[in-house]
Design a protein around this motif. Structure first.
Motif, PDB file in Angstrom:
ATOM      1  N   SER A 201       0.965  -1.561  -0.504  1.00  0.00           N
ATOM      2  CA  SER A 201      -0.134   0.367   0.162  1.00  0.00           C
ATOM      3  C   SER A 201       0.934   1.030   0.243  1.00  0.00           C
ATOM      4  CB  SER A 201      -1.240   0.238   1.200  1.00  0.00           C
ATOM      5  OG  SER A 201      -0.083  -0.241   2.049  1.00  0.00           O
ATOM      6  N   GLY A 202       0.285   2.588  -0.398  1.00  0.00           N
ATOM      7  CA  GLY A 202       1.396   3.562  -0.108  1.00  0.00           C
ATOM      8  C   GLY A 202      -0.491   4.537  -0.525  1.00  0.00           C
ATOM      9  N   TYR A 203       0.184   6.022   0.385  1.00  0.00           N
ATOM     10  CA  TYR A 203      -0.377   7.318   0.696  1.00  0.00           C
ATOM     11  C   TYR A 203      -0.500   8.063  -0.760  1.00  0.00           C
ATOM     12  CZ  TYR A 203      -1.652   5.136   4.832  1.00  0.00           C
ATOM     13  OH  TYR A 203      -2.020   3.857   5.823  1.00  0.00           O
ATOM     14  N   VAL A 204      -1.242   8.688  -1.178  1.00  0.00           N
ATOM     15  CA  VAL A 204      -2.134   9.950  -2.311  1.00  0.00           C
ATOM     16  C   VAL A 204      -1.964  11.006  -1.390  1.00  0.00           C
ATOM     17  CG1 VAL A 204      -1.500   8.519  -4.207  1.00  0.00           C
ATOM     18  CG2 VAL A 204      -3.884   8.836  -2.836  1.00  0.00           C
ATOM     19  N   SER A 214      -4.799  12.145   3.311  1.00  0.00           N
ATOM     20  CA  SER A 214      -3.752  11.371   2.622  1.00  0.00           C
ATOM     21  C   SER A 214      -5.047  10.419   3.056  1.00  0.00           C
ATOM     22  CB  SER A 214      -2.710  10.917   2.294  1.00  0.00           C
ATOM     23  OG  SER A 214      -1.690  10.418   3.834  1.00  0.00           O
ATOM     24  N   PHE A 215      -4.944   9.372   2.212  1.00  0.00           N
ATOM     25  CA  PHE A 215      -5.523   7.993   1.911  1.00  0.00           C
ATOM     26  C   PHE A 215      -5.032   7.258   1.273  1.00  0.00           C
ATOM     27  CE2 PHE A 215      -7.157  10.485  -1.840  1.00  0.00           C
ATOM     28  CZ  PHE A 215      -6.643  10.006  -3.179  1.00  0.00           C
ATOM     29  N   GLU A 216      -5.398   5.783   1.821  1.00  0.00           N
ATOM     30  CA  GLU A 216      -3.964   4.308   1.780  1.00  0.00           C
ATOM     31  C   GLU A 216      -5.003   4.289  -0.370  1.00  0.00           C
ATOM     32  OE1 GLU A 216      -2.829   0.523   4.008  1.00  0.00           O
ATOM     33  OE2 GLU A 216      -4.583   1.741   4.542  1.00  0.00           O
ATOM     34  N   VAL A 217      -3.656   3.812  -0.478  1.00  0.00           N
ATOM     35  CA  VAL A 217      -4.152   2.936  -2.405  1.00  0.00           C
ATOM     36  C   VAL A 217      -3.765   1.323  -1.628  1.00  0.00           C
ATOM     37  CG1 VAL A 217      -4.048   3.023  -4.549  1.00  0.00           C
ATOM     38  CG2 VAL A 217      -4.324   5.160  -3.256  1.00  0.00           C
ATOM     39  N   VAL A 218      -3.875   0.396  -1.963  1.00  0.00           N
ATOM     40  CA  VAL A 218      -3.489  -0.725  -2.412  1.00  0.00           C
ATOM     41  C   VAL A 218      -3.720  -1.359  -3.481  1.00  0.00           C
ATOM     42  CG1 VAL A 218      -3.769  -3.674  -1.368  1.00  0.00           C
ATOM     43  CG2 VAL A 218      -4.762  -1.091   0.224  1.00  0.00           C
ATOM     44  N   VAL A 219      -2.252  -2.219  -3.866  1.00  0.00           N
ATOM     45  CA  VAL A 219      -1.868  -2.718  -5.308  1.00  0.00           C
ATOM     46  C   VAL A 219      -1.264  -4.071  -5.164  1.00  0.00           C
ATOM     47  CG1 VAL A 219      -1.128  -0.234  -6.051  1.00  0.00           C
ATOM     48  CG2 VAL A 219       0.798  -1.306  -4.949  1.00  0.00           C
ATOM     49  N   GLY A 220      -1.634  -4.621  -5.972  1.00  0.00           N
ATOM     50  CA  GLY A 220      -0.845  -6.017  -5.918  1.00  0.00           C
ATOM     51  C   GLY A 220      -0.189  -6.523  -7.138  1.00  0.00           C
ATOM     52  N   ARG A 221       0.300  -7.638  -7.333  1.00  0.00           N
ATOM     53  CA  ARG A 221       0.852  -7.800  -8.396  1.00  0.00           C
ATOM     54  C   ARG A 221       0.796  -9.732  -7.928  1.00  0.00           C
ATOM     55  NH1 ARG A 221       5.004  -5.774 -10.958  1.00  0.00           N
ATOM     56  NH2 ARG A 221       3.175  -4.048 -11.987  1.00  0.00           N
ATOM     57  N   ILE A 222       0.035 -10.225  -9.128  1.00  0.00           N
ATOM     58  CA  ILE A 222       0.761 -11.558  -9.140  1.00  0.00           C
ATOM     59  C   ILE A 222       1.356 -12.597 -10.168  1.00  0.00           C
ATOM     60  CG2 ILE A 222      -1.452 -14.034  -9.683  1.00  0.00           C
ATOM     61  CD1 ILE A 222      -3.825 -11.939  -9.015  1.00  0.00           C
ATOM     62  N   LYS A 410       4.869   7.121 -10.029  1.00  0.00           N
ATOM     63  CA  LYS A 410       4.957   7.079 -10.992  1.00  0.00           C
ATOM     64  C   LYS A 410       3.932   8.409 -11.862  1.00  0.00           C
ATOM     65  CE  LYS A 410       8.653   4.412 -13.085  1.00  0.00           C
ATOM     66  NZ  LYS A 410       8.548   3.492 -14.601  1.00  0.00           N
ATOM     67  N   ARG A 411       2.310   8.547 -11.118  1.00  0.00           N
ATOM     68  CA  ARG A 411       1.259   9.137 -11.081  1.00  0.00           C
ATOM     69  C   ARG A 411       0.725   9.743 -10.468  1.00  0.00           C
ATOM     70  NH1 ARG A 411      -1.512  12.018 -13.498  1.00  0.00           N
ATOM     71  NH2 ARG A 411      -3.305  11.720 -14.823  1.00  0.00           N
ATOM     72  N   MET A 412       0.320   8.909  -9.062  1.00  0.00           N
ATOM     73  CA  MET A 412      -0.071   9.917  -8.294  1.00  0.00           C
ATOM     74  C   MET A 412       0.974  10.682  -7.390  1.00  0.00           C
ATOM     75  SD  MET A 412      -3.347   7.300  -7.618  1.00  0.00           S
ATOM     76  CE  MET A 412      -3.890   6.684  -9.123  1.00  0.00           C
ATOM     77  N   SER A 413       1.834  10.241  -7.181  1.00  0.00           N
ATOM     78  CA  SER A 413       2.637  11.231  -5.549  1.00  0.00           C
ATOM     79  C   SER A 413       3.625  11.222  -5.994  1.00  0.00           C
ATOM     80  CB  SER A 413       2.847   9.896  -4.577  1.00  0.00           C
ATOM     81  OG  SER A 413       3.142   8.236  -5.118  1.00  0.00           O
ATOM     82  N   TRP A 420      -5.500  14.308  -5.015  1.00  0.00           N
ATOM     83  CA  TRP A 420      -6.985  13.137  -5.568  1.00  0.00           C
ATOM     84  C   TRP A 420      -8.203  12.928  -5.205  1.00  0.00           C
ATOM     85  CZ3 TRP A 420      -5.837  11.135 -10.735  1.00  0.00           C
ATOM     86  CH2 TRP A 420      -4.352  11.215 -11.013  1.00  0.00           C
ATOM     87  N   SER A 421      -9.118  12.549  -5.370  1.00  0.00           N
ATOM     88  CA  SER A 421     -10.218  12.069  -4.786  1.00  0.00           C
ATOM     89  C   SER A 421     -10.379  10.517  -4.632  1.00  0.00           C
ATOM     90  CB  SER A 421     -11.773  12.913  -5.363  1.00  0.00           C
ATOM     91  OG  SER A 421     -11.890  11.927  -6.707  1.00  0.00           O
ATOM     92  N   PRO A 422     -10.333   9.569  -3.850  1.00  0.00           N
ATOM     93  CA  PRO A 422     -10.483   8.203  -3.637  1.00  0.00           C
ATOM     94  C   PRO A 422     -11.126   7.690  -5.411  1.00  0.00           C
ATOM     95  CG  PRO A 422     -11.582   9.655  -1.612  1.00  0.00           C
ATOM     96  CD  PRO A 422     -11.429  10.464  -2.028  1.00  0.00           C
ATOM     97  N   VAL A 423     -12.825   8.044  -5.355  1.00  0.00           N
ATOM     98  CA  VAL A 423     -13.015   8.039  -6.316  1.00  0.00           C
ATOM     99  C   VAL A 423     -12.482   7.864  -7.403  1.00  0.00           C
ATOM    100  CG1 VAL A 423     -15.434   8.126  -7.592  1.00  0.00           C
ATOM    101  CG2 VAL A 423     -15.786   8.222  -5.527  1.00  0.00           C
TER     102      VAL A 423
END
Length: 462
Positions: A201-204, A214-222, A410-413, A420-423
């Motif tokens: 996760s990261g914060y933007v 700020s709010f939390e953004v969760v990313v994943g990779r498979i 690279k795009r948000m922070s 950003w808005s959460p949506v």
């Protein structure tokens, strides 16, 4: 020198149309050699105008004939429309046709229908704007397209944002479709590829005035050895744990049938750990070695600092160093009980009367208690890291650092500081994830048959 560019349709006998005239006078100069950008944009816009008008006219003639009886339908009126594409806007008069007599009295007049057309926006314009908007800011996307192409209408930053988020909403709608958990297949061979799953996760920065900053953004990779990788991302406040589990399962199902050979790497965060356990209860959950040793590194730095060396007796300091080294060795080899015993030994030594009140001892006790809680919360995720390392298996989710960097930073922070808005962040993450995986063009090809999604001009910097 004068040049005239003509446009001629081979399907009829009408005279060629003059779409552009180019004139060059005077001596040849570097600036006048070949087409200029202004001339090329004007030429593309004029060709697009003639091409779209001819296609609409030909399509309208085809639609005049009833598909049931072959009778010719009457024309009711025309409706204005504006077709927006990368090559400019085209003002159109779209015919409305009465229903055929064979359909009875209930047949209503219908506007000319074009397969896949939404709001008279070209799929290629929507694709290009979404692709660029997932890489650079909306305003820069509008400026770049306006610089190179006669895109004209529909290219304001707000319009670019709306088109990109509409694509994200369409991707989100597909991910929200319920997923039925399929049967779990047993691995038949030890050489079968093992799927590795990681979340981070990261914060933007939040753009809402009443937000906490700020709010939390969760990313994943498979990761799959055969079918490559898939990325996912979501805003924690928008997706519940159940919705996030469905999102993860959807990505896993794309890579093939579920097997027991799934390795889940976690950094010990209770929220992400609970999400992974609920989604993949049969998987092998492993605590990330990097996050584990980072806590040991902080302990070692305090213990070997000048203050601790100067205030602790040599015998006690040496004993603490031996226990810390033994603790790391036992964690590396997966000896959980031995690791807990060495933590207790460290706490016992730090409570001895001669050092218990010293500032380094107080700090060390606090760090060791935090380490104890961390290990107890993730005790079932401690494995023999040394054996996995020797077998060439993953012991760290370092691959998730690149996922966080690609999807968020690279795009948000970090690279592009903005709010950003959460949506908005959540929907753009869906576009960004497909773009990073190289599948955004495939999605447009599936949505719009005939779309040349493989001819991508812009790619994400890896």
């Amino acid at each position: 020198m004068k040049f005239t560019i003509l446009l001629k349709s081979e399907d009829d006998s009408t005279a060629p149309l003059i779409v552009s005239k180019i004139e060059r006078t005077g001596p040849l100069k570097a600036a006048t050699l070949g087409l200029t950008l202004v001339e090329s944009k004007r030429l593309l816009a004029q060709v697009q105008q003639e091409l779209v008008e001819s296609q609409i006219q030909f399509h309208a003639q085809e639609q005049r004939f009833c598909t049931q009886c072959g009778g010719r339908r009457a024309l009711k009126d025309y409706r204005p429309a504006c077709f927006k594409s990368l090559f400019g806007r085209v003002a159109l008069r779209v015919p409305r046709l009465y229903g055929c007599a064979c359909e009875g009295q209930q047949a209503q007049a219908q506007t000319l229908q074009i397969d896949g057309m939404v709001n008279w926006v070209s799929p290629e314009l929507e694709f290009t704007q979404s692709q660029l908007a997932a890489t650079i800011p909306y305003a820069h996307t509008a400026e770049l397209l306006d610089l190179l192409l006669p895109v004209a209408a529909g290219n304001a930053p707000s319009t670019v944002r709306r088109h990109a988020l509409s694509v994200g909403q369409r991707l989100e709608s597909e991910l929200q479709e319920p997923v039925e958990p399929g049967p779990v297949e047993r691995s038949k061979s030890k050489t079968d590829p093992v799927t590795v799953v990681g979340l981070d996760s990261g914060y933007v920065h939040d753009c809402r005035p009443d937000s906490e900053g700020s709010f939390e953004v969760v990313v994943g990779r498979i990761l799959s050895k055969i079918k490559g990788s898939r990325s996912l991302g979501f805003v924690r406040t928008i997706d519940s744990n159940h919705a996030a589990s469905d999102r993860l399962m959807k990505r896993l199902c794309v890579l093939g049938p579920m097997t027991d050979d799934v390795t889940v790497l976690t950094d010990g965060d209770p929220g992400l750990r609970g999400l992974l356990i609920s989604a993949l209860p049969r998987a092998t959950h492993i605590l990330d070695w990097f996050h584990l040793t980072r806590r040991l590194t902080v302990l070692k730095r305090v213990l070997h600092g000048k203050e601790a060396i100067g205030q602790f007796p040599t015998s006690y300091h040496d004993r603490l160093c031996r226990h810390l080294e033994s603790l790391k060795w036992r964690l590396w080899h997966g000896y959980r009980g031995g690791a807990i015993n060495h933590i207790l030994a460290l706490l016992f030594t730090l409570r001895l009367p001669s050092i218990t009140g010293k500032r380094p001892a107080v700090r060390l006790r606090r760090l060791i208690k935090e380490l104890m809680r961390y290990l107890k919360n993730n005790l079932d995720s401690l494995v023999n890291y040394g054996r996995r390392y020797r077998n060439g298996q993953r012991i760290s989710k370092a691959f998730m650092e690149s996922a966080v960097n690609q999807l968020i930073d690279k795009r948000m922070s970090k690279s592009q500081q903005m709010r950003w808005s959460p949506v908005g962040a959540h929907l753009l993450l869906q576009v960004r994830a497909e773009l990073v995986d190289g599948r955004l063009g495939d999605m447009f090809t599936r949505w719009y048959p005939g779309f040349a999604g493989d001819n991508q001009l812009y790619q994400v910097a890896q």
